[in-house]
Write a protein that holds these residues in place. Structure first.
Motif, PDB file in Angstrom:
ATOM      1  N   ASN A   4       7.300   5.341   6.809  1.00  0.00           N
ATOM      2  CA  ASN A   4       6.775   6.663   6.497  1.00  0.00           C
ATOM      3  C   ASN A   4       7.936   7.613   6.276  1.00  0.00           C
ATOM      4  N   SER A  28       6.748  -1.193   7.339  1.00  0.00           N
ATOM      5  CA  SER A  28       5.757  -0.142   7.477  1.00  0.00           C
ATOM      6  C   SER A  28       6.551   1.157   7.570  1.00  0.00           C
ATOM      7  N   THR A  58       3.388   0.489   3.023  1.00  0.00           N
ATOM      8  CA  THR A  58       3.506  -0.775   3.750  1.00  0.00           C
ATOM      9  C   THR A  58       3.701  -1.884   2.728  1.00  0.00           C
ATOM     10  N   GLU A 111       3.414   7.409   3.020  1.00  0.00           N
ATOM     11  CA  GLU A 111       3.587   6.147   3.742  1.00  0.00           C
ATOM     12  C   GLU A 111       3.557   4.976   2.776  1.00  0.00           C
ATOM     13  N   THR A 156       0.849  -1.194   0.000  1.00  0.00           N
ATOM     14  CA  THR A 156       0.000   0.000   0.000  1.00  0.00           C
ATOM     15  C   THR A 156       0.884   1.243   0.000  1.00  0.00           C
ATOM     16  N   LYS A 199       6.667  -7.044   5.897  1.00  0.00           N
ATOM     17  CA  LYS A 199       6.846  -6.596   7.283  1.00  0.00           C
ATOM     18  C   LYS A 199       7.227  -5.113   7.401  1.00  0.00           C
TER      19      LYS A 199
END
Ligand code: ADP
Ligand code: MG
Length: 269
Positions: free
Chosen positions: A80, A78, A73, A71, A17, A76
Motif C-alpha cells: 500500500n 501486498s 496485491t 493498494e 489486484t 506474495k
C-alpha cells in the motif's frame, strides 16, 4: 470472437489486484483512483487518448513510478502506498517485483554498447544471480526462438527497429516474468516492421502469458485480447470485451477516440 483466458475460471482469485490507485505529478492528478483485477492468462489492451494516464499506470504497476496512494496485491506482495501507508515496499521488494512484472517500452532501450547477447544476459546475472553459462544458454535459446541467434554478437545499432524491439521483449522474458507490460511497443516502428513484433507478442499470448498492452493496434487488440480498457482522464472509463469496447463503444468520448484513431493514428500517443 473474444478469447477467454485458459486455466482461469472466473472464480479463481485474481493474480493482480489494484485498488484506488492515485498518482499526481505536482498539481497534476494523472491517475484518479484506478481499481482493477487481473486474472491469470488475461490479455488486456489499454486504449485512450494521449495524456490519459496509460503509461503512468503501467509504470505504477511495476513500481518504476511510485503511486501516491492506493493498494496493490500480486503473488506474495501486498503493498500500500502514500503517506499513511501501513508498510512501504523495501528496495529488495521493489527489485523482486520488477523481475515478476516485465515491461517493454516504445523506445527499445537496449544498451548500445553491449551486444545483443550481453543485453539479454545482463539482468538474469545481476538481478536473478544466475550463473553466466546458464544465462547464456537461456539467452541463446530465446534468441533462437525469435530467429536472431545469428545476431547475438551484433550491437543493437546493426539491427532493424523490429529486431531491436524483439530483443527488448526477449530481454524482459529472460527474467521469467509472470506478467508482461507493453507500452506502445510498435509505435516507433516503420509499418513493415510492426508485424514481426506483434507476432512475437501473439506467441506469448498462445503460451498463456498474462499481458497488459497499451496499443493503438485495434485489430491486434481484438484478435488476441481477452479484455479492453478505455482510459479517459486518469480513470478507467470503460472495461469490457474487445468486441464490446472497440466494436460497440457506448460513450461519446470512446466513439470520438475510435473515430480519431481511424483517421489520424500517427497523432495519438
Ligand atoms: P499516456 O501514456 O496516456 O499518453 P501518460 O501517463 O504518459 O499518458 O501521461 C499522463 C499525464 O501525466 C500527461 O499530462 C503527462 O504530461 C504527465 N506526466 C507523465 N509523466 C510525468 C512526469 N514524470 N512528470 C510530470 N508529468 C508527467
Ligand atoms: Mg503513453
Amino acid at each position: 470472437m473474444d478469447r477467454t483466458p485458459v486455466d482461469a475460471p472466473p472464480t479463481s482469485p485474481p493474480l493482480l489486484t489494484v485498488r484506488n490507485l492515485h498518482k499526481n505529478f505536482g498539481q497534476l492528478e494523472v491517475l484518479k483512483g484506478i481499481s482493477l483485477d487481473v486474472r491469470d492468462g488475461e490479455v488486456i489492451s489499454i486504449i485512450g487518448a494521449s495524456g490519459s494516464g496509460k503509461s503512468t499506470f503501467l509504470r505504477c504497476l511495476n513500481l518504476m513510478e511510485m503511486p501516491g496512494s492506493g493498494e496493490m496485491t500480486f503473488e506474495k506482495f501486498s503493498l500500500n502506498f502514500g503517506a499513511n501507508a501501513r508498510l512501504h515496499p523495501t528496495p529488495r521488494q521493489l527489485c523482486e517485483l520488477r523481475t515478476r512484472i516485465g515491461m517493454v517500452f516504445q523506445s527499445y532501450n537496449l544498451w548500445p554498447h553491449k551486444t545483443v547477447l550481453e543485453n539479454v544476459i545482463e539482468a538474469p546475472i545481476q538481478v536473478r544471480k544466475m550463473g553466466r553459462r546458464e544465462a547464456v544458454e537461456q539467452a541463446e535459446a530465446l534468441l533462437e526462438r525469435i530467429g536472431l541467434y545469428d545476431k547475438r554478437m551484433s550491437y543493437p545499432s546493426k539491427l532493424s527497429g523490429g529486431q531491436q524491439q524483439r530483443v527488448a521483449i526477449v530481454r524482459a522474458l529472460a527474467m521469467a516474468p509472470k506478467v508482461m507490460l507493453f507500452d506502445e511497443v510498435t509505435s516507433a516502428l516503420d509499418p513493415e516492421l510492426v508485424g514481426e513484433v506483434l507476432s512475437l507478442m501473439s506467441s506469448l499470448v498462445a503460451e498463456g502469458m498474462t499481458m497488459l498492452i497499451v496499443t493503438h493496434e485495434m485489430a491486434f487488440a481484438r484478435e488476441v485480447g481477452t479484455r479492453t480498457l478505455f482510459f479517459d482522464k486518469g480513470v478507467i472509463a470503460e472495461d469490457g470485451s474487445p468486441s464490446e469496447i472497440i466494436g460497440a463503444p457506448r460513450s461519446d468520448r470512446l466513439k470520438q477516440f475510435l473515430r480519431r484513431i481511424l483517421h489520424e493514428p500517427s497523432r495519438l500517443g
